[in-house]
Design an enzyme around this catalytic site. Structure first.
Site, PDB file in Angstrom:
ATOM      1  N   HIS A  48       0.813  -1.220   0.000  1.00 11.73           N
ATOM      2  CA  HIS A  48       0.000   0.000   0.000  1.00 11.73           C
ATOM      3  C   HIS A  48       0.853   1.279   0.000  1.00 11.73           C
ATOM      4  O   HIS A  48       0.748   2.084  -0.930  1.00 11.73           O
ATOM      5  CB  HIS A  48      -1.004  -0.042   1.156  1.00 11.73           C
ATOM      6  CG  HIS A  48      -1.705   1.251   1.387  1.00 11.73           C
ATOM      7  ND1 HIS A  48      -2.538   1.809   0.438  1.00 11.73           N
ATOM      8  CD2 HIS A  48      -1.683   2.122   2.424  1.00 11.73           C
ATOM      9  CE1 HIS A  48      -3.002   2.963   0.900  1.00 11.73           C
ATOM     10  NE2 HIS A  48      -2.503   3.173   2.100  1.00 11.73           N
ATOM     11  N   HIS A  72       3.291   7.079   5.446  1.00 10.11           N
ATOM     12  CA  HIS A  72       2.069   7.755   5.883  1.00 10.11           C
ATOM     13  C   HIS A  72       1.241   6.973   6.907  1.00 10.11           C
ATOM     14  O   HIS A  72       0.511   7.565   7.677  1.00 10.11           O
ATOM     15  CB  HIS A  72       1.212   8.179   4.687  1.00 10.11           C
ATOM     16  CG  HIS A  72       0.414   7.075   4.062  1.00 10.11           C
ATOM     17  ND1 HIS A  72       0.908   6.266   3.069  1.00 10.11           N
ATOM     18  CD2 HIS A  72      -0.840   6.640   4.306  1.00 10.11           C
ATOM     19  CE1 HIS A  72      -0.017   5.383   2.717  1.00 10.11           C
ATOM     20  NE2 HIS A  72      -1.096   5.578   3.455  1.00 10.11           N
ATOM     21  N   GLU A  76       0.198   5.779  12.614  1.00 13.63           N
ATOM     22  CA  GLU A  76      -1.122   5.308  13.005  1.00 13.63           C
ATOM     23  C   GLU A  76      -1.160   3.796  13.231  1.00 13.63           C
ATOM     24  O   GLU A  76      -1.794   3.327  14.165  1.00 13.63           O
ATOM     25  CB  GLU A  76      -2.148   5.704  11.944  1.00 13.63           C
ATOM     26  CG  GLU A  76      -3.553   5.715  12.518  1.00 13.63           C
ATOM     27  CD  GLU A  76      -4.611   5.639  11.447  1.00 13.63           C
ATOM     28  OE1 GLU A  76      -4.326   6.059  10.312  1.00 13.63           O
ATOM     29  OE2 GLU A  76      -5.712   5.152  11.747  1.00 13.63           O
ATOM     30  N   ASP A  77      -0.482   3.053  12.384  1.00 15.19           N
ATOM     31  CA  ASP A  77      -0.651   1.599  12.402  1.00 15.19           C
ATOM     32  C   ASP A  77       0.500   0.801  13.004  1.00 15.19           C
ATOM     33  O   ASP A  77       0.414  -0.408  13.110  1.00 15.19           O
ATOM     34  CB  ASP A  77      -0.890   1.080  10.971  1.00 15.19           C
ATOM     35  CG  ASP A  77      -2.208   1.594  10.414  1.00 15.19           C
ATOM     36  OD1 ASP A  77      -3.052   2.010  11.234  1.00 15.19           O
ATOM     37  OD2 ASP A  77      -2.389   1.586   9.191  1.00 15.19           O
ATOM     38  N   ASP A 139      -3.261   8.224  -1.433  1.00 12.08           N
ATOM     39  CA  ASP A 139      -3.654   7.178  -0.489  1.00 12.08           C
ATOM     40  C   ASP A 139      -5.072   6.705  -0.825  1.00 12.08           C
ATOM     41  O   ASP A 139      -5.353   5.508  -0.921  1.00 12.08           O
ATOM     42  CB  ASP A 139      -3.594   7.799   0.923  1.00 12.08           C
ATOM     43  CG  ASP A 139      -3.990   6.844   2.021  1.00 12.08           C
ATOM     44  OD1 ASP A 139      -3.755   5.629   1.869  1.00 12.08           O
ATOM     45  OD2 ASP A 139      -4.525   7.315   3.045  1.00 12.08           O
ATOM     46  N   ASP A 259     -21.943  13.575 -27.399  1.00 15.27           N
ATOM     47  CA  ASP A 259     -20.624  14.033 -26.988  1.00 15.27           C
ATOM     48  C   ASP A 259     -20.011  13.100 -25.950  1.00 15.27           C
ATOM     49  O   ASP A 259     -19.555  13.500 -24.912  1.00 15.27           O
ATOM     50  CB  ASP A 259     -20.647  15.462 -26.488  1.00 15.27           C
ATOM     51  CG  ASP A 259     -21.945  15.829 -25.829  1.00 15.27           C
ATOM     52  OD1 ASP A 259     -22.229  16.996 -25.697  1.00 15.27           O
ATOM     53  OD2 ASP A 259     -22.677  14.883 -25.413  1.00 15.27           O
TER      54      ASP A 259
HETATM   55 MN    MN Z   1      -2.987   4.572   3.741  1.00 18.18          MN
END
Ligand code: MN
Length: 714
Positions: A48, A72, A76-77, A139, A259
């Site tokens: 990712h 990134h 957080e993870d 992301d 169009d």
């Molecule tokens: Mn992410």
């Protein structure tokens, strides 16, 4: 799966070697901390951040942005902290990753249009550096590409959020390819049947469309050659969501969407004049459809998009849409704000950013003259210099406030009652003082209590006009109520002293004369004037007395004169601090049990002094009223005492513990020693005079104590 060598290969075309090393270092770091984590697809988590970095490197963004793409999700993870990121990769990267972490903690969901706009503004406000937003969009693109692994509920939620929040954000920044990609990816999950049907038909008609496209392209090319205008002609099917929206808005069938293909003429030269020349050659070739010509060169779109748009009747009598622009305009149309963000050698990114922001600001200022002012205003907000903060309600709605707003402003924005009864606030689940300054992204919760009311102090902390006027209203109303009650009390008492009745007197015609005399419109107004000390009760009574005396012959006069002392003084009961109109004088600090008197201060209620306070003796006797203690609830009142004693070790402790033994709080204590004599000053919170006397007696019995005195402020 994208490899780090792919990213480095691309990056080395525009980044110096030492920055490539940093990117590689970030890759290793990310791989280490995400080790063992897997995505819902079953792939290693690292895929990712790699894909995100891949998008950013394709946009030719700077090293810090690519590194932030790789990192990134680490804070957080994983167990990684921002401090570690800063240590390893520097302040710039840490700032970006910090911003991304903050953004990712908030889910915006899908919102009605009005709210969605606020969410977008909030994201912009939180993206203090636009690179944060670029990484966030990259992301989102990868998350949307792998959305099939999510549960159906989550799919719908994320797709809607993308459609409502992120695609418009990409559009705001002018990054067209991101906008259409995000729209199509969301469309696929929001309306799967329509999506499949449309893509099936687009594929099915591809062959005939390609033939048609080639034909139109060659006709235009030939025409341009005639005028020696050099440029490239493109013909592409619109993106699926664009087609879908057109069909929806104009109630068209697929076959009617002539169009479907957008033709584009991109001129080699950056000479704007040539765009208009090319336009006239196209109009000479095919008849233009009236009302379909748009000059976005003279009047750029809000995101600075420039082009000429026209629709003509094509070779088969069909409608044909053509966009004409220069190369520079095309670059902007596709890459938007990121077009000018490319790394330039010998120039630090920061400088570039400043000029970019300046450019954005200029662009917005320019639009002020030529654009719909409403649109201008909404775009000015976009400009990353918000004078506003965006915060969440507990339900997740966004509210915007001027900078400097506090939880009190927030409370009043919900409801006047919530404001009036507000006793505390929590921000992001932590208790904060009511004067706390709200920050972007804060989740604000207000605690209320029935019966609580605003305080004048709040006016110091609020910035919204709504809160200011609501607090003022409350105070005025309350003062008026109290003035009225007080005025009635004072008048009642004064009338009784003269054997008159207020209720009958006010019904006479005489009262009208008083209205005129004092410039008021109603009895309530007149009574409040007495309550706030502007008119004395005596003045009113005298008016009626003259009347009465005229009517009553001699002896009765005696009676009236004699009577006064017989009527017991009713006084005013003090129920305590609840009544905003009653204040205790700071000079003498009266406590229950003290002989007291009230002074009607102009417009500010009654100030209560002790009878023997030197200050009250200098005040206007006309405005002094009797007041009585009526303490129903146990309350404490501050009182100052001075204890003089021999400077013996531990004397302060001894005095303090004596005071404390009465379960009385000491809010202030200070000792001064001169020549072995210690003077202790205390402020203690007592219930009443009786208690104070007991304390004084107990202290006097201490051996070292020479004297004890209750103090007044001079
Ligand atoms: Mn992410």
């Amino acid at each position: 799966m994208l490899r780090i060598t792919d990213i480095l290969d691309k990056a080395q075309s525009y980044l110096p070697a030492e920055e490539l090393e940093m990117i590689e270092k970030a890759y290793i770091y990310s791989a280490t901390v995400h080790q063992g984590q897997v995505r819902l697809s079953g792939e290693p988590y690292l895929t990712h951040p790699m894909e995100v970095a891949g998008i950013l490197v394709d946009m030719k963004l700077d090293a810090a942005t690519i590194i932030s793409g790789l990192l990134h999700d680490t804070v957080e993870d994983t167990l990684t902290t921002l401090e570690q990121i800063e240590k390893e990769f520097g302040k710039d990267v840490a700032f970006l990753v910090g911003g991304l972490t903050k953004l990712s903690l908030i889910s915006f969901g899908s919102q009605e249009e009005r709210l969605a706009e606020n969410f977008r503004k909030m994201i912009l406000a939180m993206s203090a550096d636009i690179r944060i937003l670029l990484v966030r969009l990259a992301d989102r693109i990868h998350n949307m590409k792998t959305l099939q692994y999510q549960t159906p509920d989550k799919r719908a939620y994320i797709a809607k959020e993308t459609m409502d929040i992120y695609a418009p954000l990409a559009n705001r920044l002018g990054i067209n390819w991101m906008k259409i990609l995000l729209e199509d990816l969301s469309f696929k999950y929001l309306h799967p049947e329509e999506y499949n049907e449309l893509s099936r038909r687009v594929v099915k008609t591809k062959e005939s469309r390609d033939l048609y496209t080639e034909e139109v392209k060659s006709i235009i090319r030939r025409e341009l050659e005639k005028f020696s205008i050099k440029g490239e002609v493109e013909g592409r099917a619109k993106h699926l969501y664009g087609i879908y929206k057109k069909m929806q808005e104009q109630h068209l069938d697929f076959d009617e969407v002539y169009d479907l293909i957008a033709f584009r003429l991109i001129l080699d030269s950056d000479n704007v004049k040539l765009c208009y020349e090319a336009l006239s050659s196209v109009h000479a070739l095919w008849k233009p459809v009236p009302g379909r010509f748009k000059d976005y060169i003279a009047m750029p779109k809000a995101n600075n998009y420039q082009s000429l748009h026209t629709t003509v009747i094509g070779p088969y009598g069909e409608r044909l849409e053509i966009q004409i622009r220069t190369k520079a305009m095309h670059e902007w149309a596709e890459k938007g704000i990121a077009a000018h963000w490319k790394y330039k050698e010998g120039r630090t990114f920061k400088d570039d950013e400043d000029t970019q922001i300046k450019k954005l600001r200029e662009m917005l200022e320019m639009q002020q003259e030529i654009k719909d002012p409403r649109e201008f205003m909404s775009n000015l907000k976009l400009a990353l210099f918000p004078e506003e903060v965006y915060v969440f309600t507990p339900k997740g709605d966004v509210k915007s406030f001027p900078k400097g707003a506090t939880p009190i402003d927030f409370a009043y924005s919900i409801h006047t009652d919530v404001g009036n009864k507000c006793i505390g606030a929590k921000v992001n689940r932590n208790i904060v003082p009511l004067k706390y300054e709200l920050q972007n992204g804060d989740r604000v919760e207000i605690t209320t209590q029935a019966g609580h009311h605003p305080s004048k102090d709040w006016l110091k902390y609020v910035v919204t006009t709504r809160a200011i006027s609501k607090i003022r209203n409350w105070i005025n109303l309350e003062e008026k109520k109290s003035s009225l009650a007080l005025g009635r009390d004072l008048l009642d008492k004064e009338f009784k002293r003269h054997n008159l009745k207020l209720s009958t007197s006010v019904k006479s015609e005489e009262i009208r004369k008083l209205f005129v005399e004092h410039g008021v419109n109603s009895l309530d107004d007149l009574i409040s004037q007495v309550g706030c000390g502007r008119i004395s009760a005596k003045q009113i009574v005298n008016h009626f007395l003259v009347e009465e005396l005229a009517k009553i012959p001699g002896p009765a006069l005696e009676k009236v004169k004699k009577k006064p002392e017989a009527t017991p003084s009713l006084g005013i009961s003090l129920t305590g601090i609840d009544n905003v109109m009653v204040k205790f004088a700071k000079c003498c600090n009266p406590i229950p049990g003290d002989d007291i008197a009230g002074y009607i201060s102009r417009g500010r209620g009654i100030t209560v002094h002790t009878r023997n306070c030197p200050h009250i003796k200098n005040l206007d006797p006309e405005r002094i009223v009797d007041v009585n203690w009526d303490v129903r609830e146990k309350q404490t009142y501050p009182v100052r005492i001075k204890v003089v004693c021999a400077d013996r070790k531990g004397i302060l402790t001894e005095v303090s513990s004596t005071i404390s033994s009465f379960d009385v709080n000491i809010s202030y204590a200070q000792v001064e020693t001169i020549d072995l004599i210690a003077t202790c000053n205390f402020v203690i919170d007592v219930n009443n005079l009786k208690q104070l006397n007991q304390i004084v007696l107990a202290i006097k019995q201490l051996k070292a104590v020479k004297s004890i005195e209750r103090m007044r402020k001079s």
